[in-house]
Design an enzyme around this catalytic site. Structure first.
Site, PDB file in Angstrom:
ATOM      1  N   LYS C  29       0.845  -1.246  -0.028  1.00  0.00           N
ATOM      2  CA  LYS C  29       0.049   0.000   0.045  1.00  0.00           C
ATOM      3  C   LYS C  29       0.744   1.203   0.134  1.00  0.00           C
ATOM      4  CE  LYS C  29      -4.541   0.099   0.804  1.00  0.00           C
ATOM      5  NZ  LYS C  29      -5.109  -0.339  -0.030  1.00  0.00           N
ATOM      6  N   THR C  74      -3.170  -5.510   0.677  1.00  0.00           N
ATOM      7  CA  THR C  74      -2.706  -4.016   0.925  1.00  0.00           C
ATOM      8  C   THR C  74      -3.433  -3.355   1.883  1.00  0.00           C
ATOM      9  OG1 THR C  74      -3.896  -3.071  -1.074  1.00  0.00           O
ATOM     10  CG2 THR C  74      -1.755  -4.156  -1.252  1.00  0.00           C
ATOM     11  N   ASP C  75      -5.017  -3.600   1.785  1.00  0.00           N
ATOM     12  CA  ASP C  75      -5.830  -2.988   2.891  1.00  0.00           C
ATOM     13  C   ASP C  75      -5.375  -3.590   4.406  1.00  0.00           C
ATOM     14  OD1 ASP C  75      -8.363  -1.663   3.301  1.00  0.00           O
ATOM     15  OD2 ASP C  75      -8.491  -3.306   4.674  1.00  0.00           O
ATOM     16  N   PHE C 180      31.697  29.908 -13.433  1.00  0.00           N
ATOM     17  CA  PHE C 180      31.674  28.461 -14.046  1.00  0.00           C
ATOM     18  C   PHE C 180      32.304  28.700 -15.533  1.00  0.00           C
ATOM     19  CE2 PHE C 180      29.760  25.397 -17.139  1.00  0.00           C
ATOM     20  CZ  PHE C 180      30.234  24.148 -16.694  1.00  0.00           C
ATOM     21  N   ARG C 197      27.765  34.041 -10.983  1.00  0.00           N
ATOM     22  CA  ARG C 197      26.560  33.626 -11.528  1.00  0.00           C
ATOM     23  C   ARG C 197      25.331  33.363 -10.284  1.00  0.00           C
ATOM     24  NH1 ARG C 197      26.932  27.405 -13.836  1.00  0.00           N
ATOM     25  NH2 ARG C 197      27.637  26.647 -11.947  1.00  0.00           N
ATOM     26  N   GLN C 240      29.125  20.630  -9.426  1.00  0.00           N
ATOM     27  CA  GLN C 240      29.735  19.443  -8.995  1.00  0.00           C
ATOM     28  C   GLN C 240      30.620  19.517  -7.545  1.00  0.00           C
ATOM     29  OE1 GLN C 240      29.255  20.332 -12.009  1.00  0.00           O
ATOM     30  NE2 GLN C 240      29.335  18.475 -13.495  1.00  0.00           N
ATOM     31  N   ASN C 266      20.525  22.115 -11.695  1.00  0.00           N
ATOM     32  CA  ASN C 266      20.945  23.304 -11.942  1.00  0.00           C
ATOM     33  C   ASN C 266      19.828  24.105 -12.270  1.00  0.00           C
ATOM     34  OD1 ASN C 266      22.598  25.623 -12.128  1.00  0.00           O
ATOM     35  ND2 ASN C 266      24.299  24.669 -13.115  1.00  0.00           N
ATOM     36  N   HIS C 268      18.596  27.244 -13.669  1.00  0.00           N
ATOM     37  CA  HIS C 268      19.282  28.244 -14.544  1.00  0.00           C
ATOM     38  C   HIS C 268      18.684  29.576 -14.158  1.00  0.00           C
ATOM     39  CE1 HIS C 268      21.681  25.080 -16.327  1.00  0.00           C
ATOM     40  NE2 HIS C 268      20.784  24.789 -16.999  1.00  0.00           N
TER      41      HIS C 268
END
Lengths: 319, 319, 319, 319
Positions: C29, C74-75, C180, C197, C240, C266, C268
């Site tokens: 469940k 599942t109940d 970067f 940035r 990274q 990332n 942007h």
């Protein structure tokens, strides 16, 4: 653990200048997900709905004093939706009108309300097998169809009933046959004119029926057909023009509709500049942007039909 | 405004016991939304994709020293996706394999990677008009079709290429022909057995091709057909049984598939108890629940096919 | 209305070459939404969870024959989650381990499984009032806090227990202190280098505890703190590098963690070119893009810790 | 490949009875995601917005003839949003008013419009480190805060300006101090009365300022504070009562607000029946339901303030 008890305003306050008072209000149960199976024949039909019921009337004491004596519980509204579905749904519009009639006739102080029904479309699964199937379709197995959702908003004010039908998220795209130029340029304008672009949108439309004496399901199917055909057919100089033509042709073919409103995003597909890579791009490779997007909203109406603001008051997402 | 510069570990540290080191890694650009229009004939075709490219190889210095000399920019990966789309997409699987070949052959230190392509389906708009139309369909106007998304995950490890195709969110429902009983009962069991219930699910499936020398589009269409027909056809005693039969028939009809995995929610539709309202409910009115839901996941495979864990390592959402 | 009964494979088939057989499977469940209120003191505590329980073992007959004799409904799994919550949750990790112990000890054929718990964070509402409040906070009124979700995945294989903690959607942003440049350029590279940035991401992280004898709640709070502080502190030359430092510092401060994996988009933020409007833009006005986005995934680990693939097999969304 | 050219209605048609004409309309660019960094001091501030601009005026020829001469391109509107952000945002309300002033003063035929701004909240990351930090917070690293979104809708009609502020998705919960009883019972009523339940909602509120000469940011912060404190403080006999008190206290403390509207779902938390498992459940273990949910909507207003329908016409999601 008793929190502060809210003290109701003394009766005299309500009338005095500057008093704080309750304004418009409505309440109910939202998004009741009911599935009705019609199984009287081997070929089943299913109706898959999300129903919202909201009541209007005099519920002041609940707000000002926490007195629930007029408050038809939202749980009761839910139960009623299930119980009335037992008799069959018919169409979203008819089902909403039955709910409206039930609540306004059952409780004196419920003078109106708003009932919204969304319907999700299912198709019989195509099959080459023959067990429990006929004409190439299975009798009781279904696959969800299309991206759009059918909608109906019924509002009732005393004995007046307003029916607004619609659809949401009908995604369409033209790969050519769309231009955009001739717009004004100011210091903030950088957009380049084009005589061939992708035109893509996700149509949300709502239209008001001026009568309740029609086949709502047939009307819906045909309005959807006209909108699709017109979107395809119009050579577009602006999304506004496409929108207007879609509305115009719906009204021309459906005298039972008083006006129609559209909200249509312009889902931009930008031509990718492949020149830096030594490649041409003759309208072949596009980048589908998410946000921002254009947003075009307009109503198309008959000049001789009396406006009915109460039909549209809470039909949201439109100008 | 210079933040603390991360000092790389001295070279001697990497080999010492208990040193902290970089493990598996991959990086790239995700969900590049590219639409390719094939317009060489009056009847256009459009291919609407979301492409994710991720590279693997030796990128240690970027992590430990912020040295980007091996880092093929994710922006470059995006540009490459657009540039390669210019030559045509073919199929999601072929397009992903072309991306794999491009990146691993262009950069020595890129030894592999993962390329995932999702495709959204569009159909030509049916029309009764004849301008720009043939056989009842418009040439360059489209409407989005169905609810499911086609998927392909291609992974490459050196010269080894793995192709896993699939689909997501194929919503299906049976209004009868489903039972559930005979399950064990313990102190926490309250569920009542049933010999007739609604069975509804949203199929996510992935299957691995053991060859790349096939017509991927034709294979996809037929696997989808077999899954739908089998879902409809099997009288279900458990969703597990339906799932297994769907996989079994796919493998029986598609020798080019090594194994198939499914993740299928059991989207509960509970029969509403209308007895308090004096009404019977002979399997007609159901409440469609959101959460919780059952979740059934299993693989169906050939006993004589060698497992290929690298094909499935990052294909998520399955056991 | 009886659909085709699925015929089980004859017993002899399972062993033959090319036979189609059941592979890995699990079921249960998903997303049981349980809220536990600890109300023994005036100052309440609430624990808001979404719990998924999936069992593993021998469920072959359910798949091949529709025989549910081993299928713990599942109940029933849902009911068990509610019942065990009555004794208190403790931590997501402890609650998942209790569920694992319950199911594997209660049913012979349940040899293992997977239990995932998500926790949503609530804070006491700050208040200047004093009724039912102390130290400026209300005793039993709460407001949802933060954007992230805490996660725990416990897997059990016989007597072996694996605990992977984590969080999802921790949204962070640096308005400077990120560069970067120095990446390789090929024919598809158009990206301009930058020494300043915006760096924005939504952290998803998962880490494996090598012991269960710890205070999971305290460990979680501190890992979250270390990740936030490190994201802020590292002057980033690549996402990274930020990722690696976040993992390194978590491992340095938490010896009870064997390895940690990250998936960090990332997100942007592109500097808007205001030059056409006669304006400079010294890193002040940015456009926050949706798609595509960079996607950086990596594991940071101890060189002397034995890998434990079973702990990570179904922990998705990572390389 | 020229689609059908839409023929504009002859000029004479517009006036005739039953003619199909254009009704209300507006258009623009939606969800422009702009992030403004104020970096004049070491401690940065960021403003993270989603801005929608829609113009009103005479755009008939665009709709009826595809003549774009009056159509200020939505791309131009986007550019303008970025350019004006360069001067600083101030508050969402002020920024929207500047956009309104710009467009209505720049183009004769633009007589009004609608500008909606959503703001996402970020907090400086707490840190024990001292580099680029002061008072325990980092100068330029941020973490997203809370679940709610601040909203502002400014509409302009000629020289009249209407400012409606608001917030969405402020999730709050009380673990006690809420009752619900005394409601009417009919044949569809099964709900049991309770004197102690969980009360949970996600507040959406909008309020109209009757002046523009205020500190919008300070007002917003205080309205949010009053709403939270009141939700916590009121011992609730109905969600309607809590809503009304929240509105009343906002109006009592903020004379600059004319009226306030709320849309508050009743997010049901049902007490789980643990009796079948031999357990008591004294309000400790709850199941948090998704759908359906109660939905309570109401306006609280001053009796002596003149209604201003134009301020609310397109502020959706309310009665």
């Amino acid at each position: 653990m008793s929190d502060t008890i809210a003290t109701p305003a003394p009766a005299s306050e309500a009338g005095q200048d500057g008093a704080i008072v309750l304004g418009d209000n409505q309440y109910g149960k939202a998004e009741v997900r009911v599935v009705k199976v019609d199984r009287d024949k081997p070929r089943h039909r299913i109706t898959d709905l999300s129903v919202t019921s909201q009541l209007r009337g005099d519920f002041t004491v609940a707000h000002t004093q926490g007195d629930n004596s007029p408050v038809v519980a939202t749980d009761t509204q839910k139960n009623t939706i299930f119980a009335l579905a037992k008799d069959g749904v018919g169409s979203p519009e008819q089902f909403a009108m039955r709910l409206a009639e039930h609540f306004t006739s059952s409780f004196d102080w419920v003078t109106g309300g708003r009932w919204e029904v969304k319907e999700y479309t299912w198709e019989h699964i195509p099959t080459s097998l023959t067990t429990n199937a006929s004409d190439g379709e299975h009798d009781h197995a279904f696959v969800k169809a299309g991206t759009e959702t059918r909608t109906a908003v019924v509002q009732r004010d005393g004995d007046d009933v307003f029916v607004v039908a619609g659809l949401e998220d009908l995604s369409v795209l033209k790969s050519t046959g769309s231009e955009f130029h001739g717009f004004p340029r100011d210091r903030y304008t950088t957009l380049v004119e084009t005589d061939d672009r992708i035109l893509a949108t996700s149509v949300t439309a709502r239209w008001r029926y001026t009568t309740t004496d029609i086949d709502f399901n047939a009307a819906y199917d045909d309005v959807r057909r006209v909108m699709l055909e017109t979107f395809a057919d119009v050579h577009s100089l602006a999304l506004q023009q496409t929108l207007y033509q879609m509305g115009k042709r719906v009204l021309e073919t459906h005298p039972e509709i008083g006006e129609i409103k559209f909200s249509m995003p312009n889902l931009h597909h930008f031509l990718v500049d492949l020149a830096p890579f030594g490649l041409e791009n003759p309208k072949e490779v596009f980048y589908a942007a998410d946000r921002p997007y254009g947003l075009i909203e307009a109503e198309v109406k008959r000049s001789d039909v009396t406006p009915e603001p109460r039909a549209w008051a809470t039909v949201t997402g439109f100008c």
